[in-house]
Design a protein around this motif. Structure first.
Motif, short mmCIF file in Angstrom:
data_model
loop_
_atom_site.label_atom_id
_atom_site.label_comp_id
_atom_site.label_asym_id
_atom_site.label_seq_id
_atom_site.Cartn_x
_atom_site.Cartn_y
_atom_site.Cartn_z
N GLY A 119 0.79 -1.22 0.00
CA GLY A 119 0.00 0.00 0.00
C GLY A 119 0.82 1.27 0.00
O GLY A 119 0.58 2.17 -0.82
N PRO A 120 1.83 1.40 0.88
CA PRO A 120 2.63 2.63 0.88
C PRO A 120 3.36 2.85 -0.45
O PRO A 120 3.43 3.98 -0.94
N ASP A 121 3.87 1.77 -1.03
CA ASP A 121 4.59 1.87 -2.29
C ASP A 121 3.67 2.31 -3.42
O ASP A 121 4.01 3.20 -4.22
N ILE A 122 2.49 1.71 -3.49
CA ILE A 122 1.53 2.05 -4.55
C ILE A 122 1.12 3.52 -4.45
O ILE A 122 1.07 4.24 -5.44
N GLY A 123 0.81 3.96 -3.23
CA GLY A 123 0.40 5.34 -3.04
C GLY A 123 1.49 6.32 -3.39
O GLY A 123 1.25 7.35 -4.04
N ARG A 141 4.02 5.93 -5.45
CA ARG A 141 4.28 5.95 -6.89
C ARG A 141 3.19 6.70 -7.66
O ARG A 141 3.48 7.45 -8.59
N MET A 142 1.95 6.52 -7.27
CA MET A 142 0.87 7.22 -7.94
C MET A 142 1.00 8.73 -7.74
O MET A 142 0.94 9.51 -8.70
N LEU A 143 1.20 9.15 -6.50
CA LEU A 143 1.33 10.58 -6.22
C LEU A 143 2.63 11.15 -6.78
O LEU A 143 2.66 12.29 -7.24
N THR A 145 -7.14 11.88 -9.31
CA THR A 145 -6.39 11.44 -8.13
C THR A 145 -7.34 10.78 -7.14
O THR A 145 -7.06 9.71 -6.60
N ALA A 146 -8.47 11.44 -6.91
CA ALA A 146 -9.46 10.86 -6.00
C ALA A 146 -9.94 9.51 -6.51
O ALA A 146 -10.14 8.56 -5.72
N ALA A 147 -10.12 9.40 -7.82
CA ALA A 147 -10.57 8.13 -8.41
C ALA A 147 -9.54 7.03 -8.21
O ALA A 147 -9.88 5.89 -7.87
N LYS A 148 -8.27 7.38 -8.42
CA LYS A 148 -7.21 6.38 -8.24
C LYS A 148 -7.05 5.98 -6.79
O LYS A 148 -6.82 4.82 -6.47
N LEU A 149 -7.18 6.95 -5.89
CA LEU A 149 -7.10 6.63 -4.46
C LEU A 149 -8.26 5.73 -4.04
O LEU A 149 -8.08 4.80 -3.24
N LYS A 150 -9.44 5.99 -4.59
CA LYS A 150 -10.59 5.16 -4.26
C LYS A 150 -10.37 3.72 -4.69
O LYS A 150 -10.79 2.78 -4.01
#
Length: 327
Positions: free
Chosen positions: A45-49, A51-53, A285-290
């Motif tokens: 989870g931390p890695d995915i978040g 990288r996306m941001l 961003t909100a969509a990807k976080l969801k």
């Protein structure tokens, strides 16, 4: 006109050099790639978040943003690397709020002598998830109240966690105290084996972030009993909190923070904060976080500082009260 220019020049000369330098650093920043260090393995989870941001931040800043994984010692290896980095804003830490628990539960010498409140400058809290209590369907309970009724008849039922000193362990101990029940803590070496044993029915109860168990709840393989949060999550608004069901003081929370090394110029921190907040306001961003079962948070660096201090102090009291330590 000459007199006005001369007064302006004199006024600039009166400004502290440090203030002028910080302002210049903020205006020029960044002039080279930024590295975001994650203290956990790739794919989590931390890695995915991060990288996306990081990808979206790079597009805003027109500089590369590199995510580097430094797993070990409950995320503190990565935190230590950031604390030792130059305080220029080019090395950042992306960490879950477990970052604030680790110093309390790790034995002396393993926490690499970090002061998590004073060795870092808070930048922004990008997002939050949700912690929840779940059970195997064979237990026959549908909410926390039914679980407590069962525990009154069958004390000592086991609950699984990813390890001693984890947020899930703390959540379990808080629930036991609030509900006045007895449960046996069974620590595993990570989230995956803990969830696997609960799915197999070998241990009937566990705590997990919503993203880890949502698919299993939807498929009927696990039953959601309650959110271990202060309020319901917009990700699963129909599920009441444990407090709503009569068990107060059971909230743990789950969120991510971005931190810079101590001494990073305020103008650089402000620039990073503004850019992260701009990214977080973007609809995609909100969509990807969801999709990752997270919701945007954002806010000022001071907001994150207050959150961090409050949780650090709260976890310190809880760890001491229940004599919790890491494996």
């Amino acid at each position: 006109m000459y007199a006005l220019l001369r007064k302006f020049a004199l006024a600039l000369g009166c400004l502290p050099l440090a203030a002028l330098t910080a302002h210049a650093q903020g205006n020029d920043f960044p002039v080279k790639p930024i590295t975001i260090i994650v203290g956990y393995p790739a794919g989590g989870g931390p890695d995915i978040g991060a990288r996306m941001l990081g990808e979206k931040l790079a597009a805003r800043l027109h500089q590369s943003v590199i995510v580097e994984n430094r797993p070990g010692v409950s995320g503190m290896m990565g935190a230590s690397a950031v604390a030792r980095a130059p305080a220029d804003g080019y090395t950042l830490l992306f960490a879950p709020n477990t970052f604030l628990i680790a110093p309390h539960v790790l034995s002396k010498g393993t926490n690499v002598n970090l002061d998590v409140l004073n060795d870092f400058v808070p930048v922004v809290a990008p997002s939050k998830g949700a912690m929840m209590m779940v059970a195997h369907p064979s237990l026959g309970v549908k909410n926390a109240r039914e679980l407590v009724a069962l525990l009154k008849k069958q004390p000592g039922l086991a609950y699984a966690t990813p390890g001693s000193g984890s947020p899930m362990h703390i959540a379990g101990e808080l629930f036991k105290k609030s509900a006045g029940v007895d449960m046996l803590h069974v620590p595993y070496k990570g989230v995956a084996p803990a969830i696997a044993d609960v799915l197999g029915g070998h241990v009937k109860i566990t705590y997990a972030s919503i993203g880890v168990v949502a698919q299993h709840i939807a498929a009927g393989r696990l039953v959601a009993l309650g959110m271990a949060e202060k309020e319901r999550s917009p990700l699963m608004p129909e599920l009441p909190t444990l407090a709503e069901q009569g068990y107060p003081n059971t909230a743990t929370g789950a969120w991510y923070g971005v931190f810079a090394p101590k001494g990073t110029p305020p103008a650089v921190v402000e620039k990073l904060n503004q850019e992260f907040n701009t990214v977080l306001r973007q609809p995609d961003t909100a969509a990807k976080l969801k999709q990752q079962w997270e919701v945007p948070l954002g806010g000022s660096s001071e907001d994150l500082a207050r959150m961090a201090r409050a949780e650090y102090e709260s976890y310190g009291r809880i760890v001491k009260e229940f004599n919790i330590s890491a494996d």
